[in-house]
Scaffold this motif. Structure first.
Motif, mmCIF file in Angstrom:
data_model
loop_
_atom_site.group_PDB
_atom_site.id
_atom_site.type_symbol
_atom_site.label_atom_id
_atom_site.label_comp_id
_atom_site.label_asym_id
_atom_site.label_seq_id
_atom_site.Cartn_x
_atom_site.Cartn_y
_atom_site.Cartn_z
ATOM 1 N N TYR A 15 4.372 -35.671 8.238
ATOM 2 C CA TYR A 15 2.929 -35.496 8.090
ATOM 3 C C TYR A 15 2.622 -34.980 6.702
ATOM 4 O O TYR A 15 3.491 -34.478 6.008
ATOM 5 C CB TYR A 15 2.359 -34.568 9.167
ATOM 6 N N MET A 16 1.371 -35.152 6.310
ATOM 7 C CA MET A 16 0.893 -34.680 5.014
ATOM 8 C C MET A 16 0.075 -33.410 5.252
ATOM 9 O O MET A 16 -0.621 -33.305 6.253
ATOM 10 C CB MET A 16 0.007 -35.723 4.352
ATOM 11 N N THR A 17 0.189 -32.468 4.323
ATOM 12 C CA THR A 17 -0.588 -31.243 4.413
ATOM 13 C C THR A 17 -1.012 -30.816 3.017
ATOM 14 O O THR A 17 -0.364 -31.159 2.032
ATOM 15 C CB THR A 17 0.218 -30.114 5.104
ATOM 16 N N ASP A 18 -2.102 -30.083 2.958
ATOM 17 C CA ASP A 18 -2.571 -29.545 1.685
ATOM 18 C C ASP A 18 -2.221 -28.080 1.527
ATOM 19 O O ASP A 18 -2.530 -27.478 0.515
ATOM 20 C CB ASP A 18 -4.096 -29.695 1.571
ATOM 21 N N ASN A 19 -1.607 -27.486 2.561
ATOM 22 C CA ASN A 19 -1.372 -26.036 2.503
ATOM 23 C C ASN A 19 -0.003 -25.614 3.038
ATOM 24 O O ASN A 19 0.090 -24.672 3.811
ATOM 25 C CB ASN A 19 -2.497 -25.299 3.231
ATOM 26 N N TYR A 20 1.050 -26.290 2.605
ATOM 27 C CA TYR A 20 2.394 -25.854 2.986
ATOM 28 C C TYR A 20 2.690 -24.538 2.258
ATOM 29 O O TYR A 20 2.405 -24.410 1.071
ATOM 30 C CB TYR A 20 3.445 -26.911 2.634
ATOM 31 N N LYS A 25 0.109 -28.810 -1.472
ATOM 32 C CA LYS A 25 0.166 -30.189 -1.008
ATOM 33 C C LYS A 25 1.621 -30.626 -0.858
ATOM 34 O O LYS A 25 2.427 -30.440 -1.767
ATOM 35 C CB LYS A 25 -0.552 -31.098 -1.991
ATOM 36 N N ARG A 37 12.173 -28.837 9.390
ATOM 37 C CA ARG A 37 11.103 -29.209 8.451
ATOM 38 C C ARG A 37 11.618 -29.182 7.018
ATOM 39 O O ARG A 37 12.216 -28.198 6.596
ATOM 40 C CB ARG A 37 9.933 -28.239 8.568
ATOM 41 N N PRO A 39 9.878 -29.931 3.296
ATOM 42 C CA PRO A 39 8.711 -30.345 2.520
ATOM 43 C C PRO A 39 9.110 -31.150 1.284
ATOM 44 O O PRO A 39 10.132 -30.883 0.656
ATOM 45 C CB PRO A 39 8.085 -29.007 2.114
ATOM 46 N N ASN A 64 -2.058 -35.232 10.968
ATOM 47 C CA ASN A 64 -2.366 -33.837 10.624
ATOM 48 C C ASN A 64 -1.306 -32.835 11.042
ATOM 49 O O ASN A 64 -1.595 -31.661 11.157
ATOM 50 C CB ASN A 64 -3.708 -33.424 11.208
ATOM 51 N N GLY A 65 -0.107 -33.274 11.329
ATOM 52 C CA GLY A 65 0.948 -32.332 11.712
ATOM 53 C C GLY A 65 0.679 -31.655 13.038
ATOM 54 O O GLY A 65 1.178 -30.578 13.305
ATOM 55 N N SER A 69 3.647 -26.394 13.647
ATOM 56 C CA SER A 69 3.225 -25.323 12.732
ATOM 57 C C SER A 69 4.323 -25.072 11.709
ATOM 58 O O SER A 69 5.499 -25.266 11.985
ATOM 59 C CB SER A 69 2.923 -24.047 13.507
#
Length: 70
Positions: A15-20, A25, A37, A39, A64-65, A69
């Protein structure tokens, strides 16, 4: 090592995230075994998208993952 894990069939999804945490991003790869996980930083995302495309694994994207979490 991450690419080898993909080639060995360990990838469950991504999944893509903006707040790892501590990265921001990122593309987050989810694997069957620890570390679960991994990144991928923005400048490496195209490289990994190409690899997933070559392996026919682009369909493993998780929206959205959800349920994962960080």
């Amino acid at each position: 090592m991450i690419k080898k894990r993909i080639q060995c069939g360990e990838l469950l999804g991504y999944y893509m995230t903006d707040n790892y945490p501590k990265i921001g991003k990122a593309m987050v790869l989810l694997f069957k075994t620890d570390p679960i996980r991994r990144p991928i930083r923005p400048h490496r995302i195209p490289e990994y998208m190409d690899l997933l495309g070559q392996r026919g694994e682009l369909n493993k994207q998780i929206e959205n993952g959800i349920g994962h979490s960080v």
